[in-house]
Design a protein around this motif. Structure first.
Motif, mmCIF file in Angstrom:
data_model
loop_
_atom_site.group_PDB
_atom_site.id
_atom_site.type_symbol
_atom_site.label_atom_id
_atom_site.label_comp_id
_atom_site.label_asym_id
_atom_site.label_seq_id
_atom_site.Cartn_x
_atom_site.Cartn_y
_atom_site.Cartn_z
ATOM 1 N N PRO A 91 7.783 -11.824 -0.168
ATOM 2 C CA PRO A 91 6.850 -11.604 -1.284
ATOM 3 C C PRO A 91 5.625 -10.801 -0.872
ATOM 4 C CG PRO A 91 6.740 -13.870 -0.502
ATOM 5 C CD PRO A 91 7.882 -13.234 0.206
ATOM 6 N N GLY A 92 5.165 -9.981 -1.793
ATOM 7 C CA GLY A 92 3.958 -9.204 -1.574
ATOM 8 C C GLY A 92 2.723 -9.946 -2.039
ATOM 9 N N PRO A 93 1.567 -9.311 -1.969
ATOM 10 C CA PRO A 93 0.315 -9.975 -2.315
ATOM 11 C C PRO A 93 0.196 -10.386 -3.783
ATOM 12 C CG PRO A 93 -0.035 -7.646 -1.858
ATOM 13 C CD PRO A 93 1.355 -7.966 -1.424
ATOM 14 N N VAL A 94 1.073 -9.858 -4.662
ATOM 15 C CA VAL A 94 1.020 -10.270 -6.060
ATOM 16 C C VAL A 94 1.365 -11.753 -6.200
ATOM 17 C CG1 VAL A 94 3.408 -9.760 -6.701
ATOM 18 C CG2 VAL A 94 1.597 -9.510 -8.411
ATOM 19 N N PHE A 95 2.024 -12.326 -5.197
ATOM 20 C CA PHE A 95 2.378 -13.740 -5.240
ATOM 21 C C PHE A 95 1.199 -14.583 -4.756
ATOM 22 C CE2 PHE A 95 6.431 -11.715 -5.511
ATOM 23 C CZ PHE A 95 7.177 -12.547 -6.318
ATOM 24 N N SER A 96 0.141 -14.528 -5.521
ATOM 25 C CA SER A 96 -1.065 -15.308 -5.272
ATOM 26 C C SER A 96 -1.592 -15.775 -6.617
ATOM 27 C CB SER A 96 -2.116 -14.476 -4.535
ATOM 28 O OG SER A 96 -2.410 -13.295 -5.259
ATOM 29 N N GLN A 97 -2.482 -16.745 -6.591
ATOM 30 C CA GLN A 97 -3.017 -17.248 -7.859
ATOM 31 C C GLN A 97 -4.038 -16.301 -8.454
ATOM 32 O OE1 GLN A 97 -4.213 -21.043 -6.252
ATOM 33 N NE2 GLN A 97 -2.461 -22.069 -7.151
ATOM 34 N N LEU A 98 -4.739 -15.564 -7.607
ATOM 35 C CA LEU A 98 -5.666 -14.542 -8.101
ATOM 36 C C LEU A 98 -5.477 -13.287 -7.267
ATOM 37 C CD1 LEU A 98 -9.327 -15.013 -9.284
ATOM 38 C CD2 LEU A 98 -8.612 -12.969 -8.049
ATOM 39 N N LEU A 99 -5.016 -12.243 -7.920
ATOM 40 C CA LEU A 99 -4.819 -10.947 -7.261
ATOM 41 C C LEU A 99 -5.949 -10.013 -7.666
ATOM 42 C CD1 LEU A 99 -3.056 -8.861 -5.673
ATOM 43 C CD2 LEU A 99 -2.057 -8.263 -7.900
ATOM 44 N N LEU A 100 -6.658 -9.494 -6.670
ATOM 45 C CA LEU A 100 -7.663 -8.473 -6.929
ATOM 46 C C LEU A 100 -7.028 -7.105 -6.716
ATOM 47 C CD1 LEU A 100 -10.469 -7.324 -7.437
ATOM 48 C CD2 LEU A 100 -10.999 -7.738 -5.016
ATOM 49 N N ALA A 101 -6.873 -6.370 -7.790
ATOM 50 C CA ALA A 101 -6.385 -4.988 -7.739
ATOM 51 C C ALA A 101 -7.608 -4.088 -7.679
ATOM 52 C CB ALA A 101 -5.521 -4.680 -8.954
ATOM 53 N N ASP A 102 -8.041 -3.794 -6.472
ATOM 54 C CA ASP A 102 -9.318 -3.113 -6.277
ATOM 55 C C ASP A 102 -9.157 -1.607 -6.486
ATOM 56 O OD1 ASP A 102 -11.998 -3.211 -5.821
ATOM 57 O OD2 ASP A 102 -11.882 -3.666 -3.692
ATOM 58 N N GLU A 103 -10.010 -1.057 -7.339
ATOM 59 C CA GLU A 103 -9.978 0.366 -7.701
ATOM 60 C C GLU A 103 -8.595 0.758 -8.210
ATOM 61 O OE1 GLU A 103 -13.316 2.694 -5.291
ATOM 62 O OE2 GLU A 103 -11.641 2.128 -3.994
ATOM 63 N N ILE A 104 -8.149 0.037 -9.238
ATOM 64 C CA ILE A 104 -6.783 0.196 -9.742
ATOM 65 C C ILE A 104 -6.503 1.615 -10.214
ATOM 66 C CG2 ILE A 104 -7.407 -0.576 -12.082
ATOM 67 C CD1 ILE A 104 -4.676 -1.932 -12.249
ATOM 68 N N ASN A 105 -7.508 2.316 -10.693
ATOM 69 C CA ASN A 105 -7.234 3.660 -11.201
ATOM 70 C C ASN A 105 -7.282 4.740 -10.122
ATOM 71 O OD1 ASN A 105 -10.024 3.356 -10.973
ATOM 72 N ND2 ASN A 105 -10.482 4.660 -12.730
ATOM 73 N N ARG A 106 -7.262 4.338 -8.848
ATOM 74 C CA ARG A 106 -7.066 5.300 -7.765
ATOM 75 C C ARG A 106 -5.601 5.351 -7.321
ATOM 76 N NH1 ARG A 106 -11.407 7.885 -6.431
ATOM 77 N NH2 ARG A 106 -13.483 6.922 -6.564
ATOM 78 N N ALA A 107 -4.771 4.440 -7.826
ATOM 79 C CA ALA A 107 -3.337 4.465 -7.518
ATOM 80 C C ALA A 107 -2.601 5.286 -8.566
ATOM 81 C CB ALA A 107 -2.784 3.047 -7.473
ATOM 82 N N SER A 108 -1.374 5.660 -8.233
ATOM 83 C CA SER A 108 -0.575 6.464 -9.143
ATOM 84 C C SER A 108 -0.138 5.639 -10.347
ATOM 85 C CB SER A 108 0.663 6.987 -8.417
ATOM 86 O OG SER A 108 1.532 5.912 -8.094
#
Length: 302
Positions: A91-108
């Motif tokens: 599992p990746g980091p999305v398998f957490s109770q709180l996921l911080l997607a930091d600067e989400i609009n810098r990804a594709s």
């Protein structure tokens, strides 16, 4: 309710001069929604997300979104175990109770869209297998203004997955002076005590969902939805899902006030945070936040 009040005080002691934004963030968590924080770098977006995880007693992971990030970096991968002759899911980091997607609009956009199933369904599908996410599960995404270099604006379908969008803004001179005197906040963040655990938060979410909404209150929300669909203000009006989001947030806001019923004032308190990112203003020189506030000011109570 003592635990959530303690959490609110702890957050205000760490994030100085932002009581409204902190209350909106807690409201979003109690309503079971995802939160988008949009602002320039350095004003405390990441600190707020980390602090929320700490005071709510949630397992926390952070993903720094960059242009070379791949969906598997966030969701996880299946690795072949030759000694056992089988694939094993890592599992990746999305398998957490709180996921911080930091600067989400810098990804594709491809990576951004990989969050959609997780945010909406609370599960992800990898190699034909469905994997449930933990409970509770929240995404807090931070976003830089669209005008900055290297940003990819989030599509409307993903913006709609966020219950609220807030902006911290620069602190007041008094709060900024206190912040400068206090120095680095990382030590205070690491020492932040938990006000509750994940199980207690789930109970509070269930209580928030049971807060009473009257027929007259529903008529008021419906009037707001219908007014948004008139073409004078917005490109497109608010959807029924937006109406459900308004009610969910208003219930949580009312519970924070210790009430078991929603008042029109609760709807007004959450309306702009819930709806502005779902709207595109048609008025020259007026952004969606100001247009949403104008709509709220001009729709009378039923």
């Amino acid at each position: 309710m003592q635990s959530i009040s303690f959490a609110y005080r702890q957050l205000n002691a760490l994030i100085l001069g932002k009581p409204l934004q902190i209350r909106l963030a807690l409201t979003c968590m109690l309503a079971g929604g995802h939160l988008l924080i949009e602002d320039v770098p350095g004003v405390g977006k990441t600190t707020l997300a980390h602090a929320l995880a700490g005071v709510l007693g949630l397992d926390y992971r952070r993903v720094q979104f960059t242009s070379d990030l791949l969906p598997a970096d966030m969701l996880g991968v299946s690795l072949f175990r030759p000694d056992e002759g089988r694939f094993e899911f890592q599992p990746g980091p999305v398998f957490s109770q709180l996921l911080l997607a930091d600067e989400i609009n810098r990804a594709s956009p491809k990576v951004q869209s990989a969050l959609l199933e997780a945010m909406e369904e609370r599960q992800v599908s990898i190699d034909g297998q469905t994997h449930a996410l933990p409970k509770p599960f929240f995404v807090i995404a931070t976003q830089n203004p669209d005008g900055q270099l290297g940003t990819f604006p989030l599509p409307e379908s993903q913006l709609d997955r966020f219950l609220m969008r807030i902006s911290l803004g620069y602190p007041s001179p008094e709060s900024e002076r206190a912040l400068l005197l206090a120095g680095d906040r990382r030590q205070a963040l690491s020492a932040l005590p938990a006000a509750m655990n994940a199980g207690e938060l789930l109970v509070l979410q269930q209580k928030a969902a049971q807060v009473t909404v009257s027929s007259a209150l529903v008529d008021y929300v419906l009037a707001l939805l219908l007014a948004s669909r008139k073409r004078e203000l917005f490109m497109h009006g608010l959807s029924p899902r937006a109406g459900l989001a308004i009610l969910a947030a208003a219930r949580a806001w009312a519970m924070l006030d210790g009430r078991d019923h929603v008042l029109p004032e609760d709807v007004k308190a959450v309306f702009v945070a819930v709806c502005a990112h779902r709207l595109q203003s048609r008025l020259p020189g007026m952004n969606s936040i100001d247009a949403a506030q104008r709509l709220l000011d001009h729709v009378p109570l039923a």
